[in-house]
Design a protein around this motif. Structure first.
Motif, mmCIF file in Angstrom:
data_model
loop_
_atom_site.group_PDB
_atom_site.id
_atom_site.type_symbol
_atom_site.label_atom_id
_atom_site.label_comp_id
_atom_site.label_asym_id
_atom_site.label_seq_id
_atom_site.Cartn_x
_atom_site.Cartn_y
_atom_site.Cartn_z
ATOM 1 N N LYS B 44 43.961 46.259 31.391
ATOM 2 C CA LYS B 44 44.093 46.877 32.714
ATOM 3 C C LYS B 44 44.401 45.829 33.781
ATOM 4 O O LYS B 44 45.348 45.966 34.553
ATOM 5 N N SER B 45 43.590 44.771 33.794
ATOM 6 C CA SER B 45 43.799 43.744 34.818
ATOM 7 C C SER B 45 45.154 43.065 34.642
ATOM 8 O O SER B 45 45.817 42.723 35.623
ATOM 9 N N THR B 46 45.555 42.890 33.404
ATOM 10 C CA THR B 46 46.849 42.261 33.160
ATOM 11 C C THR B 46 47.970 43.107 33.765
ATOM 12 O O THR B 46 48.846 42.583 34.468
ATOM 13 N N TYR B 86 40.576 43.052 44.407
ATOM 14 C CA TYR B 86 40.226 42.554 43.073
ATOM 15 C C TYR B 86 38.754 42.702 42.766
ATOM 16 O O TYR B 86 37.927 42.754 43.665
ATOM 17 N N GLN B 87 38.467 42.681 41.495
ATOM 18 C CA GLN B 87 37.069 42.814 41.092
ATOM 19 C C GLN B 87 36.271 41.593 41.522
ATOM 20 O O GLN B 87 35.134 41.704 41.938
ATOM 21 N N TYR B 88 36.872 40.404 41.430
ATOM 22 C CA TYR B 88 36.107 39.214 41.789
ATOM 23 C C TYR B 88 36.089 38.990 43.279
ATOM 24 O O TYR B 88 35.527 38.031 43.769
ATOM 25 N N LEU B 171 43.035 49.040 43.279
ATOM 26 C CA LEU B 171 41.643 48.575 43.333
ATOM 27 C C LEU B 171 41.192 48.281 41.912
ATOM 28 O O LEU B 171 41.040 49.191 41.100
ATOM 29 N N ASP B 172 41.039 46.994 41.600
ATOM 30 C CA ASP B 172 40.674 46.589 40.234
ATOM 31 C C ASP B 172 39.158 46.439 40.128
ATOM 32 O O ASP B 172 38.594 45.449 40.566
ATOM 33 N N GLU B 173 38.513 47.423 39.571
ATOM 34 C CA GLU B 173 37.057 47.435 39.404
ATOM 35 C C GLU B 173 36.335 46.989 40.672
ATOM 36 O O GLU B 173 35.540 46.052 40.651
ATOM 37 N N PRO B 174 36.617 47.672 41.788
ATOM 38 C CA PRO B 174 36.040 47.230 43.063
ATOM 39 C C PRO B 174 34.550 47.507 43.151
ATOM 40 O O PRO B 174 33.888 47.002 44.044
HETATM 41 MG MG LIG Z 1 39.726 43.642 34.195
#
Ligand SMILES: [Mg+2]
Ligand SMILES: Nc1ncnc2c1ncn2[C@@H]1O[C@H](COP(=O)(O)OP(=O)(O)O)[C@@H](O)[C@H]1O
Lengths: 325, 243
Positions: B44-46, B86-88, B171-174
Motif C-alpha cells: 500500500k505504502s509503495t 503520511y503515517q510517520y 492519507l497513509d495510515e493517518p
Molecule cells: Mg504502509
C-alpha cells in the motif's frame, strides 16, 4: 508571563549567554579590572573572529544534521594554497579565489561522499581531516613560503573602531554572523536547512532537495573555515602548516555550548557565536587569573557537558510548563 | 460515470530483490473516497509513495485527467494537486506550526533562483486561517510541532494539505498511534472530503475504519489488487477472505 518564561527557557542559547555574563563578571573582579580593559579586549576580539567564523559554519552544518571534523585542517590548507600561489607571483585576489574554490571543493567532496554512499559525516570528514592536513604540509614543501609584503591587511587585520578596539576581521565576523543568522531565520533556505536536520523524511516528503541543501552546508562550512584560516595567517604574517589543529573540536564544543544539538534541527548561529566568545573568554580569563594554562581544556570540556545538561534540563522544565497550544 | 481523475496502469516496483508491486492497475474517480486496505507489507505504502513522488515506479503509467503524467518528485505531485499525509507524520517537530505549514512552499517577499526572504506575516496569518479552517483549536502558529499531540499534528498536516488546494488527498495510515477520540476526528474528516470536492485515498489496515468513511474499497495483498468493489457491494467477511 508563563508563556514568556517558556519561550526563553526553550531558547537553547540562553544558558550559554547567562554563563558568559557570569564568567565576564568573575574574571573582571578576579583580575582587578584588567579583563575588560581596552588592551585585553583588543587581544580577545583580535582572535575571536578566527574561531568564530569557523563556528558559524559548523553550527549551520550541525543544524542541518551533519558534522565536520575537517574544518581545522581546511583552516590551514586554504591560506597555504594562497601562500604557495602568491609565492609564484599570483595576485592576492586570484589566490584568494583559488583558496576559496579549494575549500568549496573539499566541502563538496565531504557532502557528496556522505550523502551518496550514506556514510556518517563523522567518518568522511575524519578522513578529510587527515587528507587536508597532509596536503597542507606537502604543498608547503616542508617549510612555509614567505608571504609577499603587499597584502591587503587593511581589509582584514588592521585595528579599527573606537580606541582601535578591534581588527577589521571582527567587522567581517559580525557581518557574516548577522547574514548567517538572517539566512537561518528569514530565508526559505534557512527553513530547508532546519527541516532537513530536524526530520529528514518529512523534509524529503515536502519536496525539499535535501541532498543539495546538505552539500551546500558542507561547502559553506569549509569555506568559512578556510576564510578564518586566511585571516589568522594574515595576522600572524606566516602560513604555518600546523595552525587550526584541534580547532575542529573546539568549534563543535562552541556550537554545542551555544545550544546546537548534534542530532540536528536545533540550534542558532547566535548560540554558536556566544559559544565561541565563551571559549575565548575562558582562555584569556584563565591566563589573566594566572591559572595553569592546562586547565583550559578542562574548562572547555566541563562547559560542553555542563551546557548540554543544563539545556536538556531547561527543555524538560519548559515542556512541563503547560500553556495552551 | 465520469472519467477517472487518476488512473494507474500496470505499476511495478522492485526493491532490489523484493517485487513489492506486481502490475497494479487502479482507477480513482473525482470526489470519491477510496479505502485502500491490506496487511503490513501488502504494498500500500509503495503504491502511495509512487503517486506522491517519494519513490519512482519501476514500470507502469500514471494518468491524471486522462493525460499521462510523470511524477518524479514530491514537488511534481504537489504541483499536480496531490497532497499526502503520511503515517510517520510529515512534520518537523523542532519547527513551528507556521514554518511546517510552508516547508518547501514558503511565501517569499522576493526571490532569486528560487531562494529569498520569507514573508513571516503572511505565513502566520495563513496558517492561523488554515488551522481554524480544519477545525483545530490551536492558540498560536508559533508553537513547536513537537509540543502537539499526535492528533493535533495530523490536524496540522490536514490543514496544510487543504490550504494548498489539493485535488487528491492521500492519507497513509493517518490514525496509527492516535488515541480513539483523535482517530474518530480523522475518520470524520475523511468522510467530509466529498463536501470539500476533494478526492480521497485512505489507507488503513483497520477494516472498520475503511467501512466507516469510504465509498469504494480496494484490497491489496502481496503486491496485487485482490478486490475492488463499492463499499455497499462487499462485506468485511469477503475482504478478510481475500487478504
Ligand atoms: Mg504502509
Ligand atoms: N524502501 C524499501 N526498501 C526495500 N524494501 C521495501 C521498501 N519499502 C517497502 N519495502 C518492501 O516492499 C513491500 C511492501 O511494503 P509497503 O509498501 O510498505 O507495504 P504496506 O504499506 O502495505 O505495509 C514489503 O515487503 C516491504 O518490506
Amino acid at each position: 508571563m508563563k508563556r514568556l518564561l517558556k519561550i526563553y527557557m526553550e531558547k537553547p542559547e540562553l544558558a550559554a549567554l547567562v554563563l558568559l555574563v557570569l564568567l565576564v563578571i568573575l574574571f573582571q573582579v578576579q583580575s582587578g579590572g584588567v579583563f575588560l580593559s581596552a588592551n585585553n579586549l583588543r587581544g580577545i576580539l583580535g582572535i575571536l573572529p578566527e574561531i568564530g567564523l569557523m563556528v558559524i559554519g559548523v553550527t549551520i552544518l550541525m543544524i542541518c544534521g551533519e558534522f565536520d571534523l575537517s574544518v581545522g585542517s581546511v583552516f590551514a590548507l586554504m591560506p597555504m594554497v594562497m601562500a604557495v600561489l602568491m609565492a609564484d607571483g599570483t595576485p592576492f585576489i586570484l589566490a584568494f579565489g583559488a583558496g576559496i574554490a579549494a575549500c568549496a571543493a573539499i566541502g563538496f567532496v565531504n557532502g557528496f561522499l556522505t550523502i551518496n554512499y550514506n556514510i556518517p559525516s563523522f567518518i568522511t570528514t575524519l578522513g578529510m581531516l587527515f587528507i587536508a592536513r597532509s596536503l597542507t604540509i606537502v604543498i608547503s614543501g616542508g617549510f612555509p613560503p614567505l608571504l609577499p609584503n603587499d597584502l591587503p591587511n587593511w581589509l582584514f587585520t588592521v585595528f579599527v573602531g573606537p580606541g582601535d578596539l578591534f581588527r577589521m576581521s571582527f567587522v567581517w565576523f559580525v557581518v557574516i554572523a548577522v547574514l548567517a543568522s538572517l539566512m537561518m531565520s528569514r530565508t526559505n533556505f534557512g527553513n530547508w536547512i532546519r527541516a532537513t536536520g530536524g526530520f529528514l523524511p518529512a523534509a524529503q516528503a515536502m519536496g525539499i532537495p535535501t541532498a543539495r541543501v546538505k552539500i551546500a552546508c558542507f561547502m559553506l562550512c569549509s569555506m568559512l573555515a578556510g576564510f578564518a584560516g586566511m585571516i589568522q595567517v594574515l595576522r600572524l604574517g606566516s602560513p604555518l602548516p600546523s595552525i587550526g589543529e584541534g580547532w575542529e573540536l573546539q568549534a563543535v564544543a562552541a556550537a554545542v555550548i551555544g545550544g546546537t544539538a548534534l542530532s540536528g534541527g536545533i540550534g542558532a548561529v547566535l548560540g554558536g557565536v556566544i559559544g565561541a566568545i565563551l571559549i575565548r573568554v575562558i582562555d584569556n580569563g584563565l591566563v589573566l587569573s594566572q591559572v595553569d594554562a592546562n586547565w583550559f581544556k578542562f574548562a572547555i570540556g566541563f562547559l560542553t557537558i555542563f551546557a548540554v545538561v543544563v539545556n536538556s534540563w531547561l527543555a524538560k522544565r519548559a515542556k512541563a510548563i503547560k500553556v495552551e497550544t | 460515470m465520469s472519467h477517472p481523475i487518476i488512473s494507474v496502469r500496470n505499476l511495478h516496483k522492485w526493491y532490489s530483490g523484493v517485487h513489492a508491486l506486481k502490475g497494479v492497475s487502479l482507477d480513482i474517480y473525482p470526489n470519491e473516497t477510496v479505502g485502500l486496505i491490506g496487511d503490513n507489507g501488502a504494498g500500500k505504502s509503495t503504491l502511495i509513495n509512487i503517486l506522491s513522488g517519494v519513490q519512482l515506479a519501476s514500470e507502469g503509467e500514471i494518468h491524471l485527467d486522462g493525460k499521462p503524467v510523470r511524477i518524479r518528485s514530491p514537488r511534481d505531485a504537489m504541483d499536480l494537486g496531490i497532497e499526502t499525509i503520511y503515517q510517520y507524520n510529515s512534520m518537523v517537530p523542532t519547527m513551528s506550526i507556521a514554518r511546517n505549514m510552508f516547508i518547501g512552499r514558503e511565501p517569499l517577499k522576493f526571490r532569486l533562483f528560487g531562494l529569498g526572504v520569507m514573508d513571516h506575516k503572511q505565513m502566520a496569518a495563513e496558517s492561523t486561517d488554515a488551522i481554524a479552517g480544519a477545525g483545530l483549536h490551536l492558540r498560536s502558529p508559533d508553537a513547536l510541532v513537537g509540543e502537539l499531540s499526535g492528533g493535533q499534528r495530523q490536524g496540522v498536516a490536514i490543514a496544510r494539505a487543504m490550504h494548498f488546494k489539493s485535488r487528491v488527498m492521500i492519507l497513509d495510515e493517518p490514525t496509527n498511534h492516535l488515541a480513539v477520540k483523535e482517530t474518530k476526528k480523522v475518520i470524520d474528516f475523511v468522510r467530509s472530503l466529498k463536501d470539500l470536492n476533494i478526492t480521497g485515498i485512505f489507507i488503513s489496515h483497520n477494516i472498520h475504519h475503511v467501512f466507516e468513511c469510504c465509498d469504494r474499497i480496494v484490497a491489496m495483498a502481496r503486491g496485487e489488487v485482490v478486490l475492488d468493489k463499492r463499499a455497499e457491494d462487499t462485506s468485511m467477511d469477503e475482504i478478510l477472505d481475500v487478504l
